[in-house]
Design an enzyme around this catalytic site. Sequence first.
Site, PDB file in Angstrom:
ATOM      1  N   ASP A  26       1.052  -1.294  -0.165  1.00 41.94           N
ATOM      2  CA  ASP A  26      -0.053   0.000   0.048  1.00 41.94           C
ATOM      3  C   ASP A  26       0.806   1.242   0.080  1.00 41.94           C
ATOM      4  O   ASP A  26       1.856   1.419   0.619  1.00 41.94           O
ATOM      5  CB  ASP A  26      -0.752   0.018   1.422  1.00 41.94           C
ATOM      6  CG  ASP A  26      -2.335   0.413   1.072  1.00 41.94           C
ATOM      7  OD1 ASP A  26      -2.424   1.522   0.516  1.00 41.94           O
ATOM      8  OD2 ASP A  26      -3.267   0.010   1.598  1.00 41.94           O
ATOM      9  N   ASP A  50      -3.171   4.955  -2.339  1.00 40.89           N
ATOM     10  CA  ASP A  50      -4.289   5.425  -1.578  1.00 40.89           C
ATOM     11  C   ASP A  50      -4.445   6.679  -2.026  1.00 40.89           C
ATOM     12  O   ASP A  50      -3.834   7.626  -2.534  1.00 40.89           O
ATOM     13  CB  ASP A  50      -3.268   5.723  -0.333  1.00 40.89           C
ATOM     14  CG  ASP A  50      -4.443   5.873   0.797  1.00 40.89           C
ATOM     15  OD1 ASP A  50      -5.244   5.144   1.244  1.00 40.89           O
ATOM     16  OD2 ASP A  50      -4.420   7.102   1.481  1.00 40.89           O
ATOM     17  N   HIS A  52     -10.910  -2.643   4.021  1.00 43.71           N
ATOM     18  CA  HIS A  52     -10.584  -2.309   5.642  1.00 43.71           C
ATOM     19  C   HIS A  52     -11.590  -1.051   5.895  1.00 43.71           C
ATOM     20  O   HIS A  52     -11.553  -0.411   7.104  1.00 43.71           O
ATOM     21  CB  HIS A  52      -9.319  -1.910   5.888  1.00 43.71           C
ATOM     22  CG  HIS A  52      -8.467  -0.758   5.012  1.00 43.71           C
ATOM     23  ND1 HIS A  52      -8.579  -1.058   3.731  1.00 43.71           N
ATOM     24  CD2 HIS A  52      -8.253   0.399   5.263  1.00 43.71           C
ATOM     25  CE1 HIS A  52      -8.049   0.090   3.310  1.00 43.71           C
ATOM     26  NE2 HIS A  52      -7.882   0.940   4.185  1.00 43.71           N
ATOM     27  N   ASP A  53     -12.040  -0.348   5.087  1.00 41.08           N
ATOM     28  CA  ASP A  53     -13.020   0.835   5.353  1.00 41.08           C
ATOM     29  C   ASP A  53     -14.346   0.818   5.429  1.00 41.08           C
ATOM     30  O   ASP A  53     -15.157   1.890   5.643  1.00 41.08           O
ATOM     31  CB  ASP A  53     -12.614   1.988   4.288  1.00 41.08           C
ATOM     32  CG  ASP A  53     -11.137   2.462   4.371  1.00 41.08           C
ATOM     33  OD1 ASP A  53     -10.563   2.511   5.378  1.00 41.08           O
ATOM     34  OD2 ASP A  53     -10.762   2.846   3.090  1.00 41.08           O
TER      35      ASP A  53
HETATM   36  C1  NOJ Z   1      -7.999   5.513   2.175  1.00 35.73           C
HETATM   37  C2  NOJ Z   1      -7.582   4.429   3.154  1.00 35.73           C
HETATM   38  O1  NOJ Z   1      -8.135   3.206   2.568  1.00 35.73           O
HETATM   39  C3  NOJ Z   1      -8.009   4.716   4.580  1.00 35.73           C
HETATM   40  O2  NOJ Z   1      -8.090   3.687   5.379  1.00 35.73           O
HETATM   41  C4  NOJ Z   1      -7.274   5.850   5.200  1.00 35.73           C
HETATM   42  O3  NOJ Z   1      -7.867   6.216   6.219  1.00 35.73           O
HETATM   43  C5  NOJ Z   1      -7.413   7.043   4.181  1.00 35.73           C
HETATM   44  N1  NOJ Z   1      -7.349   6.630   2.875  1.00 35.73           N
HETATM   45  C6  NOJ Z   1      -6.422   8.238   4.325  1.00 35.73           C
HETATM   46  O4  NOJ Z   1      -5.004   7.613   4.200  1.00 35.73           O
END
Ligand code: NOJ
Length: 535
Positions: free
Chosen positions: A98, A195, A321-322
Amino acid sequence: MATTWWEECIVYQIYPRSFQDTNGDGIGDLQGIIKRMDYLVSLGIDALWLSPIYCSPMADFGYDISDYQNVDPVFGTLDDVDQLIREAHTRNIKIIFDMVFNHTSIEHPWFQESRQSKDNEKADYYIWSDSIPNNWQGAFGKRAWSYDEKRQQYYLHSFLEEQPDLNWRNQEVVDAMFSILTFWLDRGIDGFRLDVINCIFKDKTLRSNPRIVGSRPRPYDMQRHIFDRNRPGTHQKLRMMRQLVDAYPDRMLVGEIMVELPGEPELAASFLGRNRDELHLSFDFSLAYTRFNATKWQRSAKRWCEAIGKNRIPSWVLNNHDIPRIVSRLSGNVAKTKLAALFLLTQRGSIFLYYGEELGLPDSKVPWKSIRDPLGKRYWPVHPGRDPARGPMIWSNEKGFGFTDGESWLPFASNAASYAVAEQEQDASSMLHYYRALIGMRREETVFRRGTCAYLDTNNNHVVCYVREYGDEKRLMLLNFSGRKQRVSIRDKHYPKSDWILRFTSQRMLSDAKAETFILQPWQGCIYSLKSRSS
Ligand code: NOJ
C-alpha cells in the site's frame, strides 16, 4: 492474446494488524503472514495486498507514514519483508504494498523540517498558507486547514490533522516519491495499491470548491471536489509513475479513487488513461454502496464495465478495511452473501478479496472503550468507525482463536469459533469451501477471467442473468436476488433452454432441471455451461 497476471488475478487484502500475531502483543505481524502462507496458497489467490506496514505513529493505523523505507517494529523488520517476498514468490504469489502518496505523518522528518520556517529546505514539501485560503474540508471531519504554531501558518490535510498533504507541485516531492517506489520495486515488490491517488494534485491557486445544496451529515460531502481532487495534472503524474513501474517486468499499480457515493465509475476508469498508460487497475466501490437488488447490481456492474470498455481491465471488490463487511451489510444472511460472492467471482478482470471474507466473517462489535479508529472516536455513536471491519482473523477455536496468545488489539467477532478456518475446513458446505470452489473454477476456466459479458433479458426482474463467452466456451449465470422462489425464462433465441447444463449452485438445487423454465430457490445463484453448437 497474451495476458499479464494483473489482468486476471485474485488479490487477497491483508490488514496486517489483524491477520496473525506471532509475538503475543495482540497485533498481527509479518511473520504471521509468512506462517499462514500455505493457507493462502490453498485459497488459490494470486497476490497479497498488505495495508501499510511502514513506520508510523499509527494515528490512522499506518496510513500516516513517518518512514517510507522502513518497517514499523510492530510488524517486523526489512528482513521480514525480504523473507515474505521470498516465501510468497516461491509459491507463485505476488506481493502488493500500500503506498500513501497524498500525505505523510505529521511526524515524518520532512514535515518536522518544513514546519520550522518558511525558507528551510523542505519548506515547500507541504501546502502552507498564511490564512485559511478556501472552504476545503477534511474527509475525516473539521476543516482541511490546521494552524501550526511553530511556522505560524496553516497547513493542508485532506484527512486527519496528523496527515499533512504533500505538495505534488514541488518536483523534489515527486522525485522523492518516485525513489520510494524504486526502493521497493528493487526489493521485489510486485505492485502498489495507491491510496486516494486522485487527491494528490491540488488546484494551483487553491480555489474554493462549489457548494452542494441540500444536507448531508459530513461537511466534506457538502461540496463538489473539483479543486482538491481530480485535477488534470494528476494524469501526467500517473503516466510518469506507470513508466517507472513498467520499466520493471510484471509490476502493477492499482489506485483507490475517492469519489462521490455511491460511486463514479467513469471517473475511476479515467485514471487508467485513455491510452492505457496510467494506472493498471482502479477500484470502483459502487457494489459496496448499492442496495442488494437485482436491477441495481446489474445496472451498477454494467456501468462499470461500460466505463472500462473492452480494452481495459475492470477490478471487482465487495470488502475492504474501510467499509462494513458484506455479510454484516446483508444482516448476516449467508445465502445472500454466497450469492454476492458468486456475482463477484464470475466477473471479467481482477478480483479483490478481503481477509476473512472467505469465512463469511462478520464485523466485530466494538464497544466505545475498545474503539481504536480515529473516525470511530470522533463520530461514535453516529458512526462506529472502521474498527468493526478490521476485527482479527479467526483461525481456530482455542483461546485467542489462533490469532494471538495475548490480548487482541480489537475484539473478535461474536461467535468467533463458528467462523474458524479449522472448523470450516471440516465442513464441505462451509463458506471457506464455497469460496475455494468458485476461485478454483475461475482459475481453471479462462472464460470466467477473460470472457465477454452480456446481460440477457428475462421475464423476471428479481433475477440477474448474464452470459460469459470466450471462443467456444460459454457460461450462463442466473442469480435470484430475492427471498422468494423465482421462475425465469430467457428471452434470447441464441440460448435455448435445452443447451444448458448446471455446473455450480450457491445452494443445493431443488428444482427440476428439465423444466422449461428455470426455477431458482430464494437467493440462489446458478452457473450453467452451454453445450457447444456442434456437439
Ligand atoms: C483511504 C484508506 O483506505 C483509509 O483507510 C485511510 O484512512 C485514508 N485513505 C487516508 O489515508
